[in-house]
Design a protein around this motif. Structure first.
Motif, PDB file in Angstrom:
ATOM      1  N   HIS A  35     -51.864 -19.560  49.938  1.00 53.64           N
ATOM      2  CA  HIS A  35     -51.976 -20.801  49.424  1.00 53.64           C
ATOM      3  C   HIS A  35     -51.727 -22.226  49.050  1.00 53.64           C
ATOM      4  O   HIS A  35     -52.108 -23.601  49.683  1.00 53.64           O
ATOM      5  CB  HIS A  35     -52.051 -20.550  47.465  1.00 53.64           C
ATOM      6  CG  HIS A  35     -52.962 -21.545  46.982  1.00 53.64           C
ATOM      7  ND1 HIS A  35     -51.706 -22.765  45.813  1.00 53.64           N
ATOM      8  CD2 HIS A  35     -54.179 -22.433  46.524  1.00 53.64           C
ATOM      9  CE1 HIS A  35     -52.660 -23.959  45.299  1.00 53.64           C
ATOM     10  NE2 HIS A  35     -54.264 -23.277  45.728  1.00 53.64           N
ATOM     11  N   ARG A  65     -51.254 -14.003  48.159  1.00 56.13           N
ATOM     12  CA  ARG A  65     -51.860 -15.499  48.133  1.00 56.13           C
ATOM     13  C   ARG A  65     -51.757 -16.612  47.426  1.00 56.13           C
ATOM     14  O   ARG A  65     -51.771 -17.718  47.687  1.00 56.13           O
ATOM     15  CB  ARG A  65     -52.340 -14.692  46.933  1.00 56.13           C
ATOM     16  CG  ARG A  65     -53.593 -13.618  46.755  1.00 56.13           C
ATOM     17  CD  ARG A  65     -54.447 -13.371  45.538  1.00 56.13           C
ATOM     18  NE  ARG A  65     -55.161 -12.362  45.559  1.00 56.13           N
ATOM     19  CZ  ARG A  65     -54.277 -10.996  45.035  1.00 56.13           C
ATOM     20  NH1 ARG A  65     -54.115 -11.668  44.007  1.00 56.13           N
ATOM     21  NH2 ARG A  65     -55.082 -10.117  44.386  1.00 56.13           N
ATOM     22  N   ARG A  66     -50.185 -16.358  46.882  1.00 58.27           N
ATOM     23  CA  ARG A  66     -49.175 -17.662  46.944  1.00 58.27           C
ATOM     24  C   ARG A  66     -49.319 -18.709  47.557  1.00 58.27           C
ATOM     25  O   ARG A  66     -49.022 -19.785  47.936  1.00 58.27           O
ATOM     26  CB  ARG A  66     -48.061 -17.592  45.605  1.00 58.27           C
ATOM     27  CG  ARG A  66     -47.238 -18.772  45.385  1.00 58.27           C
ATOM     28  CD  ARG A  66     -46.591 -18.051  44.558  1.00 58.27           C
ATOM     29  NE  ARG A  66     -45.504 -17.408  44.893  1.00 58.27           N
ATOM     30  CZ  ARG A  66     -44.412 -17.538  46.200  1.00 58.27           C
ATOM     31  NH1 ARG A  66     -45.009 -18.559  46.877  1.00 58.27           N
ATOM     32  NH2 ARG A  66     -43.951 -16.686  46.791  1.00 58.27           N
ATOM     33  N   THR A  92     -46.306  -9.046  46.911  1.00 58.13           N
ATOM     34  CA  THR A  92     -47.163  -8.386  46.609  1.00 58.13           C
ATOM     35  C   THR A  92     -48.020  -8.890  47.325  1.00 58.13           C
ATOM     36  O   THR A  92     -48.109 -10.049  47.585  1.00 58.13           O
ATOM     37  CB  THR A  92     -46.754  -8.122  44.810  1.00 58.13           C
ATOM     38  OG1 THR A  92     -46.700  -9.898  44.199  1.00 58.13           O
ATOM     39  CG2 THR A  92     -45.675  -7.657  44.365  1.00 58.13           C
ATOM     40  N   ASP A  93     -49.257  -8.317  46.137  1.00 55.06           N
ATOM     41  CA  ASP A  93     -50.786  -9.293  46.767  1.00 55.06           C
ATOM     42  C   ASP A  93     -50.590 -10.335  46.288  1.00 55.06           C
ATOM     43  O   ASP A  93     -51.662 -11.445  46.729  1.00 55.06           O
ATOM     44  CB  ASP A  93     -51.681  -8.792  46.468  1.00 55.06           C
ATOM     45  CG  ASP A  93     -52.047  -7.291  47.014  1.00 55.06           C
ATOM     46  OD1 ASP A  93     -51.106  -6.870  48.307  1.00 55.06           O
ATOM     47  OD2 ASP A  93     -52.799  -6.192  46.774  1.00 55.06           O
ATOM     48  N   GLN A  94     -49.964 -10.613  45.175  1.00 57.81           N
ATOM     49  CA  GLN A  94     -49.866 -11.550  44.592  1.00 57.81           C
ATOM     50  C   GLN A  94     -48.988 -12.658  45.132  1.00 57.81           C
ATOM     51  O   GLN A  94     -49.130 -13.704  44.995  1.00 57.81           O
ATOM     52  CB  GLN A  94     -49.087 -11.506  43.268  1.00 57.81           C
ATOM     53  CG  GLN A  94     -49.451 -13.047  42.240  1.00 57.81           C
ATOM     54  CD  GLN A  94     -48.750 -12.774  40.653  1.00 57.81           C
ATOM     55  OE1 GLN A  94     -48.355 -12.633  40.569  1.00 57.81           O
ATOM     56  NE2 GLN A  94     -49.590 -13.337  40.217  1.00 57.81           N
ATOM     57  N   ASP A  95     -48.021 -12.170  46.102  1.00 55.30           N
ATOM     58  CA  ASP A  95     -46.979 -13.252  46.333  1.00 55.30           C
ATOM     59  C   ASP A  95     -48.093 -13.913  47.531  1.00 55.30           C
ATOM     60  O   ASP A  95     -47.923 -15.005  48.271  1.00 55.30           O
ATOM     61  CB  ASP A  95     -45.922 -12.447  47.035  1.00 55.30           C
ATOM     62  CG  ASP A  95     -44.457 -12.253  45.766  1.00 55.30           C
ATOM     63  OD1 ASP A  95     -44.724 -13.084  44.336  1.00 55.30           O
ATOM     64  OD2 ASP A  95     -44.066 -11.488  45.523  1.00 55.30           O
TER      65      ASP A  95
END
Length: 126
Positions: A106, A102-103, A97-100
């Motif tokens: 990071h 980004r993490r 997911t986009d969130q994955d």
DNA sequence: GTTCTCACA
DNA sequence: TGTGAGAA
């Protein structure tokens, strides 16, 4: 294009040739093997035989060292890549997911930054 | 002539 | 990491 990859994996270079190709000392090359960064094959006479992939890997290692990353750091980088490769299959079944993403990015920046030191393997864990 | 392993003023 | 010894 699998034929090409096979050739690059053929161990046909003696350490002397690899030394000239990578500008690394035999001592260093053997040490990196000891650290598990490369796994050259052995011929009948127990001589190390390297493949073009090994040479590429050594040049890569040299670059990381130039950037101030130590053995522990390089090991971790390859450990990550291995994880990434193993995880890739799972990702195919369940795309990130986009969130994955980004993490992951990071974490990547944080780690690389922490490894850029001549100090021991005491980088920060978040 | 090369490479291997082991040890260290 | 370098270097030298002794063997293969």
């Amino acid at each position: 294009m699998k034929e090409k990859e096979l050739r690059r994996s053929l161990a046909v270079l003696p350490i002397g040739t690899v030394m000239k190709l990578t500008d690394l000392s035999a001592r260093q090359i053997r040490y990196y093997e000891e650290q598990g960064l490369i796994q050259p094959e052995r011929n009948a006479g127990n001589r190390r035989m390297f493949s073009l992939n090994d040479v590429d890997r050594l040049l890569e290692i040299k670059d990381y060292l130039t950037d101030g990353i130590n053995m522990a750091g390089i090991k971790q980088i390859y450990a990550m890549q291995k994880q990434r490769a193993a995880q890739k299959e799972a990702d195919l079944a369940r795309p990130l997911t986009d969130q994955d993403v980004r993490r992951i990015l990071h974490d990547e920046f944080l780690n690389i930054g922490g490894l850029k030191s001549q100090r021991g393997p005491n980088y920060p864990q978040h």
